[in-house]
Write a protein that holds these residues in place. Structure first.
Motif, short mmCIF file in Angstrom:
data_model
loop_
_atom_site.label_atom_id
_atom_site.label_comp_id
_atom_site.label_asym_id
_atom_site.label_seq_id
_atom_site.Cartn_x
_atom_site.Cartn_y
_atom_site.Cartn_z
N SER A 178 -24.95 -8.35 37.41
CA SER A 178 -23.65 -7.79 37.10
C SER A 178 -23.73 -6.29 36.91
N HIS A 179 -23.50 -5.58 37.97
CA HIS A 179 -23.50 -4.12 37.96
C HIS A 179 -22.48 -3.58 36.99
N ALA A 180 -21.39 -4.31 36.77
CA ALA A 180 -20.30 -3.81 35.94
C ALA A 180 -20.48 -4.16 34.47
N THR A 194 -18.74 3.14 40.08
CA THR A 194 -19.77 3.83 39.30
C THR A 194 -21.01 4.06 40.15
N VAL A 195 -21.73 5.11 39.79
CA VAL A 195 -23.08 5.37 40.27
C VAL A 195 -23.96 5.33 39.04
N ARG A 196 -25.03 4.54 39.11
CA ARG A 196 -25.90 4.35 37.94
C ARG A 196 -27.35 4.61 38.33
N HIS A 228 -24.85 6.67 33.83
CA HIS A 228 -23.69 5.97 34.36
C HIS A 228 -22.63 7.02 34.65
N ARG A 229 -22.17 7.10 35.88
CA ARG A 229 -21.18 8.10 36.25
C ARG A 229 -20.01 7.43 36.94
N LYS A 260 -14.26 8.44 41.65
CA LYS A 260 -12.87 8.12 41.99
C LYS A 260 -12.71 6.97 42.97
N ASP A 261 -13.76 6.63 43.70
CA ASP A 261 -13.63 5.67 44.78
C ASP A 261 -14.69 4.56 44.64
N GLN A 262 -14.45 3.46 45.29
CA GLN A 262 -15.45 2.41 45.36
C GLN A 262 -16.64 2.95 46.16
#
Length: 180
Positions: A104-106, A139-141, A153-154, A157-159
């Motif tokens: 789960s990335h989220a 997000t970029v992690r 964790h950043r 604006k976009d997927q």
């Protein structure tokens, strides 16, 4: 031309040595030499019978099925695989040991817009035990590959569809679904 998959090819990665890793909806990983000849291949479905987490405990996939591969990265004897159901899997390049790196990335983020979405981007730092991931959760992690802890964790604006680390390891690039 990359050897045919049984279904859509959804992920391709070129190593710093010019080797190629591919993966797709069929759950098969193919590792090719620089001449695009298959060196190894393995089926994630065959590896999912005894999936272990980092502590050696049995785990299962989010949907109970072999994962559809959405992203792949192959460096330093390991293959990292991002799946449709948000797992990051780590497999040795022999295809014998599969570990769930994260599930789960989220984790820890809100379900805003119901986007717990697919994990699309994976990259490894060229010299440190650090992995970068990007997902539909916008997000970029970065992750410590030894401790499996999230380092940063950043929100973007976009997927996120693709991530990369510069050769000197100082910069991370991410590309979005809408081109941003």
């Amino acid at each position: 031309v990359v050897p045919q998959a049984t279904g859509p090819l959804q992920a391709i990665y070129v190593t710093s040595q010019g080797k190629v890793a591919t993966g797709g909806k069929d759950g098969k990983v193919r590792l090719l030499n620089a001449k695009l000849q298959e060196e190894k291949s393995f089926d994630l479905d065959a590896l999912t019978d005894a999936v272990l987490d980092i502590n050696g405990r049995e785990k299962s996939f989010s949907d109970g099925k072999a994962p559809h591969i959405k992203s792949i990265c192959w460096e330093n004897g390991r293959v990292l695989i991002g799946t449709r159901t948000n797992e990051v899997l780590e497999v040795d390049e022999e295809g014998k040991q599969l570990t769930i790196f994260i599930q789960s990335h989220a984790q820890g983020s809100s379900k805003k817009l119901g986007e717990w979405g697919e994990l699309w981007g994976l990259a490894m730092h060229p010299s440190k035990p650090v992995m970068v991931s990007g997902s539909d959760d916008r997000t970029v992690r970065t992750w410590n590959m030894k401790t499996r802890e999230m380092l940063s964790h950043r929100a973007v604006k976009d997927q996120v569809r693709v991530v990369a680390v510069s050769p000197d390891g100082k910069h991370i690039a991410a590309g979005g679904k809408q081109g941003g």
